[in-house]
Scaffold this motif. Structure first.
Motif, mmCIF file in Angstrom:
data_model
loop_
_atom_site.group_PDB
_atom_site.id
_atom_site.type_symbol
_atom_site.label_atom_id
_atom_site.label_comp_id
_atom_site.label_asym_id
_atom_site.label_seq_id
_atom_site.Cartn_x
_atom_site.Cartn_y
_atom_site.Cartn_z
ATOM 1 N N PHE A 167 -42.216 -43.196 1.208
ATOM 2 C CA PHE A 167 -42.568 -41.682 1.315
ATOM 3 C C PHE A 167 -44.241 -41.855 2.515
ATOM 4 N N TYR A 168 -44.387 -40.893 2.853
ATOM 5 C CA TYR A 168 -45.733 -40.793 3.564
ATOM 6 C C TYR A 168 -46.062 -39.478 2.069
ATOM 7 N N ASP A 169 -47.602 -40.303 1.579
ATOM 8 C CA ASP A 169 -48.137 -39.300 1.251
ATOM 9 C C ASP A 169 -49.146 -38.290 1.539
ATOM 10 N N ALA A 170 -48.813 -36.879 1.644
ATOM 11 C CA ALA A 170 -49.788 -35.415 2.451
ATOM 12 C C ALA A 170 -50.820 -35.761 1.673
ATOM 13 N N ALA A 171 -51.647 -36.356 1.357
ATOM 14 C CA ALA A 171 -52.933 -36.878 0.653
ATOM 15 C C ALA A 171 -53.785 -37.193 1.866
ATOM 16 N N GLY A 172 -53.199 -38.195 2.493
ATOM 17 C CA GLY A 172 -53.346 -38.672 3.883
ATOM 18 C C GLY A 172 -53.295 -37.681 5.026
ATOM 19 N N ALA A 173 -54.215 -37.137 5.038
ATOM 20 C CA ALA A 173 -54.405 -35.795 6.117
ATOM 21 C C ALA A 173 -55.105 -35.621 6.903
ATOM 22 N N VAL A 174 -54.971 -35.300 8.168
ATOM 23 C CA VAL A 174 -56.001 -35.323 8.807
ATOM 24 C C VAL A 174 -57.318 -34.320 9.025
ATOM 25 N N GLN A 175 -57.603 -32.834 7.330
ATOM 26 C CA GLN A 175 -58.179 -32.183 7.238
ATOM 27 C C GLN A 175 -57.959 -32.415 5.432
ATOM 28 N N TYR A 219 -40.354 -37.835 2.718
ATOM 29 C CA TYR A 219 -39.951 -38.780 3.488
ATOM 30 C C TYR A 219 -39.117 -38.505 4.660
ATOM 31 N N GLY A 220 -39.359 -38.822 5.505
ATOM 32 C CA GLY A 220 -38.499 -37.997 6.987
ATOM 33 C C GLY A 220 -39.142 -37.575 7.765
ATOM 34 N N ALA A 221 -40.486 -36.948 7.723
ATOM 35 C CA ALA A 221 -41.086 -36.499 8.662
ATOM 36 C C ALA A 221 -42.573 -37.119 8.191
ATOM 37 N N PRO A 222 -42.982 -37.944 8.263
ATOM 38 C CA PRO A 222 -44.625 -38.853 8.064
ATOM 39 C C PRO A 222 -45.747 -38.179 9.387
ATOM 40 N N GLY A 223 -46.703 -38.380 8.286
ATOM 41 C CA GLY A 223 -48.118 -37.762 8.773
ATOM 42 C C GLY A 223 -48.095 -36.335 8.226
ATOM 43 N N SER A 224 -49.701 -35.673 8.058
ATOM 44 C CA SER A 224 -49.795 -34.367 7.204
ATOM 45 C C SER A 224 -51.441 -34.421 7.952
ATOM 46 N N ASN A 225 -51.186 -32.313 8.155
ATOM 47 C CA ASN A 225 -52.639 -31.677 9.104
ATOM 48 C C ASN A 225 -53.643 -31.650 8.022
#
Length: 446
Positions: free
Chosen positions: A370-378, A411-417
């Motif tokens: 899983f990717y934690d969406a808090a690890g975001a560009v902004q 999960y299955g959609a890494p990255g967060s803007n």
């Protein structure tokens, strides 16, 4: 002369001792590095009696010794005043982009040219996340998580649900998410209707032109008389952008009689050995299709066990329980998800990176990919705690990352803007004892 000699003899050793230590590190700045996963650290120091600098990191704040959780040490030459921690080093320290974690960092000057290392005064702690992974250019989704505070606390809370419901609905409509994972939307009666039904009515009133937001379920998950704990994990969705694929029925037919309960789109989470059935919690799930692409995805809303303890051993067991609850969520999703189908798990985990006992459920999901969406560009407003306790004024964390128990992992959609808390530092009339959090991610189109 004898007196003067005695005075100098007393002063010189102390002076020599004071000057034998390396010079202090006066200030440190840490920020995301130039490449994904990197962290850049810069500092100011005289460099006196310094042959190297020690960069100390941890996942929790630490004091005179690095006793923080996940402590790591990296060293660089005493001639340097900045360094970039590689993505590999940052991952080793526990703050790879997928974790959404931030690192607490300080720098210490070290002199090893004589027998026995001498260290100077350490810098103050600073904190940062690594350079985030942007979400791919695909189908955008704004996903939110909101613990809205159960109406069962009316009377104990200064503002009851009738006062707060319009504000909660307004928060959701204002942020304009595609999906909202909701916690503490109780199916218990609130006056003439359930809190879930009241929330549905408030959402329609807050968006009268379109009435887009619909709860997947409003009734209880278990038949009347069943000993059971919280059934207040729910999901709302924007029906103008997403189609509900799951058969989330509110009723069950028993002996040809329609009853107002259903276990559809829900499953139970484990409890500790010896816990009464009233500790059992239900998670909510649903499968949706993006109307723009037709692609399906799954969403889970969960409210994990809230107990904590000052006893180290008990706290470790409770952290393990929340980890097991996360594992149960993932196991259930793997039973129903299609190959390659994204899964979003969001909710009140009752755990955070700042917890010295560990962040078990989050760490388990990250370990599964899983990717934690808090690890975001902004990132926005992470300096405030997500559990606000209805406080009129929220304290700002000195390092910029306060305790956040409300989480969104994909999960299955890494990255967060983007990842943001909807919060005002000063507010005497908060709509809930939690801040809503939301993230901008993208779902695959192929």
């Amino acid at each position: 002369m004898t007196a003067l000699v005695a005075v100098f003899s007393a002063v010189l050793p102390a002076s020599a001792s004071a000057s034998s230590k390396p010079g202090a590190v006066k200030s440190v700045v840490a920020s995301p590095g130039a490449a994904v996963g990197q962290i850049k650290v810069s500092w100011k120091a005289s460099g006196s009696k310094t042959d190297k600098f020690r960069i100390e990191t941890a996942l929790t704040p630490f004091g005179s010794t690095n006793d923080g959780r996940g402590a790591q040490t990296f060293t660089v030459s005493g001639s340097k005043r900045s360094t970039t921690l590689s993505a590999k080093s940052v991952a080793k320290a526990g703050a790879a982009p997928a974790t959404g974690n931030h690192l607490y960092i300080r720098v210490v000057a070290v002199d090893e040219r004589k027998s026995g290392a001498r260290t100077g005064k350490a810098s103050d702690l600073v904190a940062t996340t690594s350079r985030a992974l942007p979400a791919a250019v695909a189908s955008p989704l704004r996903i939110a998580s909101y613990n809205i505070r159960s109406a069962k606390y009316d009377g104990a809370d200064k503002r009851d649900w009738a006062e707060r419901a319009p504000g909660v609905a307004s928060d959701i409509v204002k942020v304009n998410p595609g999906i909202v994972a909701i916690q503490e939307a109780s199916p218990g009666r609130f006056g003439t209707m359930r809190q879930t039904e009241s929330l549905q009515a408030a959402l329609i009133a807050a968006d009268p032109a379109m009435g887009r937001y619909t709860l997947t379920r409003t009734t209880v998950y278990n038949p009347s008389g069943t000993p059971h704990g919280s059934q207040a994990a729910r999901i709302a969705y924007d029906s103008s952008r997403y189609q509900l694929l799951s058969q989330c029925t509110d009723t069950t037919m028993v002996a040809n009689v329609v009853q107002n309960w259903s276990n559809s789109c829900s499953f139970d989470l484990p409890v500790m050995a010896g816990d009464a059935p009233t500790w059992i919690r239900s998670a909510a799930y649903a499968e949706f299709a993006d109307l723009a692409t037709g692609k399906p995805f799954l969403v889970v809303s969960a409210h994990l066990d809230y107990r904590h303890s000052d006893n180290k051993n008990t706290e470790a067991k409770l952290n393990d329980l929340r980890r097991l609850q996360a594992a149960t969520i993932w196991a259930n999703m793997n039973l129903i998800r299609k190959p390659g189908e994204p899964v979003i798990v969001a909710g009140d985990f009752n755990a955070s990176q700042a917890d010295k006992g560990g962040n078990g459920p989050h760490d388990y999901l990250v370990e599964q990919g899983f990717y934690d969406a808090a690890g975001a560009v902004q990132q926005a407003n992470l300096e405030f705690p997500s559990l606000n306790h209805f406080d009129k004024v929220l304290d700002e964390d000195p390092q910029g990352y306060a305790r956040r128990v409300d989480q969104i992992l994909v999960y299955g959609a890494p990255g967060s803007n983007k990842f943001k808390q909807l919060v005002e530092q000063k507010n005497p009339a908060r709509n809930s004892d939690h801040n809503m959090v939301y993230a901008d991610i993208t779902l695959p189109t192929v």
